[in-house]
Design a protein around this motif. Structure first.
Motif, PDB file in Angstrom:
ATOM      1  N   LEU A  80      -2.454   2.975  13.141  1.00 29.32           N
ATOM      2  CA  LEU A  80      -1.105   3.453  13.441  1.00 29.32           C
ATOM      3  C   LEU A  80      -0.837   4.631  12.517  1.00 29.32           C
ATOM      4  O   LEU A  80      -0.968   4.504  11.297  1.00 29.32           O
ATOM      5  CB  LEU A  80      -0.073   2.349  13.205  1.00 29.32           C
ATOM      6  N   VAL A  81      -0.479   5.759  13.107  1.00 30.19           N
ATOM      7  CA  VAL A  81      -0.222   6.983  12.340  1.00 30.19           C
ATOM      8  C   VAL A  81       1.233   7.365  12.568  1.00 30.19           C
ATOM      9  O   VAL A  81       1.708   7.384  13.709  1.00 30.19           O
ATOM     10  CB  VAL A  81      -1.162   8.120  12.786  1.00 30.19           C
ATOM     11  N   THR A  82       1.952   7.674  11.489  1.00 29.70           N
ATOM     12  CA  THR A  82       3.385   7.942  11.589  1.00 29.70           C
ATOM     13  C   THR A  82       3.767   9.263  10.945  1.00 29.70           C
ATOM     14  O   THR A  82       3.041   9.797  10.111  1.00 29.70           O
ATOM     15  CB  THR A  82       4.199   6.819  10.903  1.00 29.70           C
ATOM     16  N   ARG A  83       4.910   9.752  11.343  1.00 33.60           N
ATOM     17  CA  ARG A  83       5.509  10.900  10.657  1.00 33.60           C
ATOM     18  C   ARG A  83       5.939  10.479   9.249  1.00 33.60           C
ATOM     19  O   ARG A  83       6.255   9.304   9.017  1.00 33.60           O
ATOM     20  CB  ARG A  83       6.739  11.401  11.424  1.00 33.60           C
ATOM     21  N   PRO A  84       5.967  11.413   8.295  1.00 34.73           N
ATOM     22  CA  PRO A  84       6.400  11.064   6.933  1.00 34.73           C
ATOM     23  C   PRO A  84       7.799  10.462   6.926  1.00 34.73           C
ATOM     24  O   PRO A  84       8.676  10.885   7.679  1.00 34.73           O
ATOM     25  CB  PRO A  84       6.374  12.413   6.206  1.00 34.73           C
ATOM     26  N   GLY A  85       7.970   9.454   6.116  1.00 38.62           N
ATOM     27  CA  GLY A  85       9.287   8.849   5.936  1.00 38.62           C
ATOM     28  C   GLY A  85       9.564   7.660   6.824  1.00 38.62           C
ATOM     29  O   GLY A  85      10.565   6.955   6.611  1.00 38.62           O
ATOM     30  N   ILE A  86       8.719   7.402   7.808  1.00 37.05           N
ATOM     31  CA  ILE A  86       8.943   6.249   8.678  1.00 37.05           C
ATOM     32  C   ILE A  86       8.483   4.983   7.959  1.00 37.05           C
ATOM     33  O   ILE A  86       7.354   4.900   7.480  1.00 37.05           O
ATOM     34  CB  ILE A  86       8.202   6.413  10.012  1.00 37.05           C
ATOM     35  N   GLN A  87       9.371   4.020   7.874  1.00 35.53           N
ATOM     36  CA  GLN A  87       9.083   2.770   7.191  1.00 35.53           C
ATOM     37  C   GLN A  87       8.634   1.719   8.205  1.00 35.53           C
ATOM     38  O   GLN A  87       9.415   1.272   9.041  1.00 35.53           O
ATOM     39  CB  GLN A  87      10.343   2.281   6.447  1.00 35.53           C
ATOM     40  N   VAL A  88       7.372   1.362   8.137  1.00 36.17           N
ATOM     41  CA  VAL A  88       6.825   0.342   9.023  1.00 36.17           C
ATOM     42  C   VAL A  88       6.994  -1.028   8.369  1.00 36.17           C
ATOM     43  O   VAL A  88       6.805  -1.171   7.159  1.00 36.17           O
ATOM     44  CB  VAL A  88       5.340   0.617   9.315  1.00 36.17           C
ATOM     45  N   ARG A  89       7.354  -2.026   9.151  1.00 39.85           N
ATOM     46  CA  ARG A  89       7.502  -3.383   8.635  1.00 39.85           C
ATOM     47  C   ARG A  89       6.284  -4.206   9.027  1.00 39.85           C
ATOM     48  O   ARG A  89       5.855  -4.177  10.175  1.00 39.85           O
ATOM     49  CB  ARG A  89       8.769  -4.042   9.209  1.00 39.85           C
ATOM     50  N   PRO A  90       5.703  -4.943   8.094  1.00 39.29           N
ATOM     51  CA  PRO A  90       4.516  -5.745   8.424  1.00 39.29           C
ATOM     52  C   PRO A  90       4.864  -6.877   9.376  1.00 39.29           C
ATOM     53  O   PRO A  90       5.968  -7.414   9.353  1.00 39.29           O
ATOM     54  CB  PRO A  90       4.067  -6.282   7.065  1.00 39.29           C
ATOM     55  N   ILE A  91       3.899  -7.234  10.219  1.00 46.80           N
ATOM     56  CA  ILE A  91       4.067  -8.403  11.081  1.00 46.80           C
ATOM     57  C   ILE A  91       3.197  -9.559  10.579  1.00 46.80           C
ATOM     58  O   ILE A  91       3.279 -10.664  11.095  1.00 46.80           O
ATOM     59  CB  ILE A  91       3.739  -8.079  12.555  1.00 46.80           C
ATOM     60  N   LEU A  92       2.364  -9.283   9.570  1.00 53.40           N
ATOM     61  CA  LEU A  92       1.588 -10.310   8.883  1.00 53.40           C
ATOM     62  C   LEU A  92       2.034 -10.373   7.432  1.00 53.40           C
ATOM     63  O   LEU A  92       2.528  -9.379   6.887  1.00 53.40           O
ATOM     64  CB  LEU A  92       0.089  -9.998   8.956  1.00 53.40           C
ATOM     65  N   ARG A  93       1.849 -11.485   6.790  1.00 53.62           N
ATOM     66  CA  ARG A  93       2.207 -11.647   5.390  1.00 53.62           C
ATOM     67  C   ARG A  93       0.952 -11.957   4.588  1.00 53.62           C
ATOM     68  O   ARG A  93       0.114 -12.755   5.022  1.00 53.62           O
ATOM     69  CB  ARG A  93       3.224 -12.784   5.217  1.00 53.62           C
ATOM     70  N   GLY A  94       0.828 -11.317   3.424  1.00 52.68           N
ATOM     71  CA  GLY A  94      -0.357 -11.549   2.602  1.00 52.68           C
ATOM     72  C   GLY A  94      -0.426 -10.566   1.463  1.00 52.68           C
ATOM     73  O   GLY A  94       0.575 -10.333   0.764  1.00 52.68           O
ATOM     74  N   GLY A  95      -1.591  -9.988   1.262  1.00 52.04           N
ATOM     75  CA  GLY A  95      -1.820  -9.110   0.125  1.00 52.04           C
ATOM     76  C   GLY A  95      -1.249  -7.714   0.298  1.00 52.04           C
ATOM     77  O   GLY A  95      -0.519  -7.417   1.251  1.00 52.04           O
ATOM     78  N   ALA A  96      -1.661  -6.843  -0.619  1.00 47.51           N
ATOM     79  CA  ALA A  96      -1.088  -5.499  -0.686  1.00 47.51           C
ATOM     80  C   ALA A  96      -1.940  -4.457   0.028  1.00 47.51           C
ATOM     81  O   ALA A  96      -1.669  -3.256  -0.080  1.00 47.51           O
ATOM     82  CB  ALA A  96      -0.904  -5.095  -2.146  1.00 47.51           C
ATOM     83  N   GLN A  97      -2.956  -4.873   0.775  1.00 43.43           N
ATOM     84  CA  GLN A  97      -3.785  -3.904   1.474  1.00 43.43           C
ATOM     85  C   GLN A  97      -2.946  -3.069   2.445  1.00 43.43           C
ATOM     86  O   GLN A  97      -1.958  -3.534   2.989  1.00 43.43           O
ATOM     87  CB  GLN A  97      -4.908  -4.608   2.252  1.00 43.43           C
ATOM     88  N   GLU A  98      -3.371  -1.822   2.657  1.00 42.83           N
ATOM     89  CA  GLU A  98      -2.647  -0.891   3.540  1.00 42.83           C
ATOM     90  C   GLU A  98      -1.162  -0.825   3.163  1.00 42.83           C
ATOM     91  O   GLU A  98      -0.286  -0.882   4.015  1.00 42.83           O
ATOM     92  CB  GLU A  98      -2.818  -1.299   5.010  1.00 42.83           C
ATOM     93  N   ARG A  99      -0.925  -0.724   1.865  1.00 39.51           N
ATOM     94  CA  ARG A  99       0.436  -0.624   1.318  1.00 39.51           C
ATOM     95  C   ARG A  99       1.290  -1.832   1.721  1.00 39.51           C
ATOM     96  O   ARG A  99       2.517  -1.731   1.846  1.00 39.51           O
ATOM     97  CB  ARG A  99       1.119   0.678   1.757  1.00 39.51           C
ATOM     98  N   GLY A 100       0.626  -2.960   1.938  1.00 36.32           N
ATOM     99  CA  GLY A 100       1.328  -4.177   2.312  1.00 36.32           C
ATOM    100  C   GLY A 100       1.688  -4.253   3.784  1.00 36.32           C
ATOM    101  O   GLY A 100       2.248  -5.254   4.231  1.00 36.32           O
TER     102      GLY A 100
END
Length: 387
Positions: free
Chosen positions: A217-237
């Motif tokens: 998933l590639v986003t424009r700067p500033g877009i805050q993506v919310r995780p749908i999985l819970r766990g470690g800090a990989q891929e900025r969480g």
């Protein structure tokens, strides 16, 4: 069991991994098998492949590496993108068409089930979703809830029809909404202008000669993506879980070589025209008036016809026995008795039931096309259509 299909004409379902991709994965398996999150030398070697993949995808799509989130594939990437716009308890609307990939349509239906207002846009029979329809849907949805996201694929996975992304981006942005573009069938096949204006773009490695099990998933700067999985800090969480450096190695090389792939795909247009002309002739000789599905401008390697009197899946099975691999719809919808939802939305269930998709690729040759046509002729001559 050996593979009976020697002529592969289903490149939209998946592409054969390129030899350079397999070589990179073999190298990573031998030298970069450690956990990429580890700070020691083996971990850093593994991490290097993760970052090379991130940089290669960013360069291919035209975004910044810092805004690339690696995922398990296109489905997860589309789900992440859709979820980001609709935090639980926050009112909002989504505008989307019925010809999107199942990973978008099913996720949209799930959002609707939890209270998000979803406005469905009807496609034209030509396979294109008209910008005017999106404008109407946007304005109508706004009367119910603020439109937070619009979703439109760049290229349809079943017909190859190129969608009006730039025009829809302008409509969405004028109303304060973001645009998600599923570019999985466009990246590495068409130029970046195909998804120009997108705020979020999704990519899958296995569509560009890379491995399965990884996408982005590639986003424009500033877009805050919310995780749908819970766990470690990989891929900025945003995508917890240990990353696979072997898959990343394959993705990196596939993305790097895909930058030159649109020129290779453009050369397939003449092969497709030859195929289409011969199929129409063959159908005429067999007393079958073929119906083309997707008449607006298309990607150069895809064609889709309905064969009246046949079930598409049974025609595909008969061709498989002759050694030709084609499909009757999206691979992600295979195994169901229902006709293609994409074609049903475009042209109705009867034509959808009899549809066959053919998708060419970089290694498709004229000799293969002609042999496939001979096989097709044997099928329609020896077998009476199933009425």
């Amino acid at each position: 069991m050996p593979d009976r299909s020697s002529i592969y004409l289903d490149w939209n379902a998946t592409t054969p991994p390129h030899p350079d991709v397999l070589a990179a994965m073999h190298q990573a398996a031998a030298q970069a098998w450690a956990n990429p999150a580890s700070v020691h030398g083996p971990g850093r070697r593994a991490r290097a492949w993760i970052e090379r993949a991130r940089e290669a995808v960013a360069a291919l799509v035209g975004f910044d590496p810092r805004d690339v989130t690696l995922t398990s594939g296109g489905t997860e990437a589309n789900n992440l993108a859709l979820e980001h716009a609709f935090p639980p308890g926050t009112p909002g609307a989504l505008v989307v068409s019925r010809i999107e990939h199942p990973s978008v349509v099913r996720a949209a239906e799930a959002l609707a089930a939890r209270g998000v207002h979803v406005a469905w846009v009807t496609p034209e029979p030509s396979g294109r979703v008209a910008p005017a329809r999106f404008a109407e849907a946007l304005d109508l949805a706004t009367t119910t809830a603020p439109v937070r996201l619009v979703a439109l694929q760049a290229v349809n996975h079943e017909t190859g029809v190129i969608q009006p992304v730039t025009e829809v981006a302008q409509l969405a942005h004028a109303r304060g909404a973001r645009l998600l573009v599923d570019a999985i069938q466009a990246v590495g096949r068409l130029s970046r202008s195909t998804w120009e204006g997108a705020d979020l773009v999704t990519v899958a490695a296995h569509k560009i000669r890379g491995p399965k099990g990884i996408g982005a998933l590639v986003t424009r700067p500033g877009i805050q993506v919310r995780p749908i999985l819970r766990g470690g800090a990989q891929e900025r969480g945003l995508r917890p879980g240990t990353q696979d450096p072997m898959a990343a190695a394959g993705f990196a090389v596939a993305a790097e070589r895909a930058e030159g792939a649109p020129a290779r795909y453009a050369e397939l247009a003449s092969l497709r025209e030859h195929l289409e002309g011969q199929l129409i002739r063959l159908g005429h000789e067999a007393g079958i008036a073929l119906q083309q599905n997707g008449t607006d401008p298309r990607a150069p390697h895809v064609t889709n016809f309905s064969w009246p009197g046949w079930r598409g899946d049974e025609l595909c099975a008969a061709l498989d026995l002759e050694g030709v691999a084609v499909s009757s719809g999206s691979a992600c919808s295979a195994g169901t008795a229902e006709p293609s939802p994409v074609l049903t939305a475009m042209v109705g269930p009867e034509r959808a039931t009899s549809a066959v998709r053919i998708s060419l690729g970089e290694e498709t040759t004229l000799d293969q096309i002609d042999e496939a046509l001979r096989c097709w002729s044997r099928v329609v001559v020896r077998a009476r259509p199933l009425r």
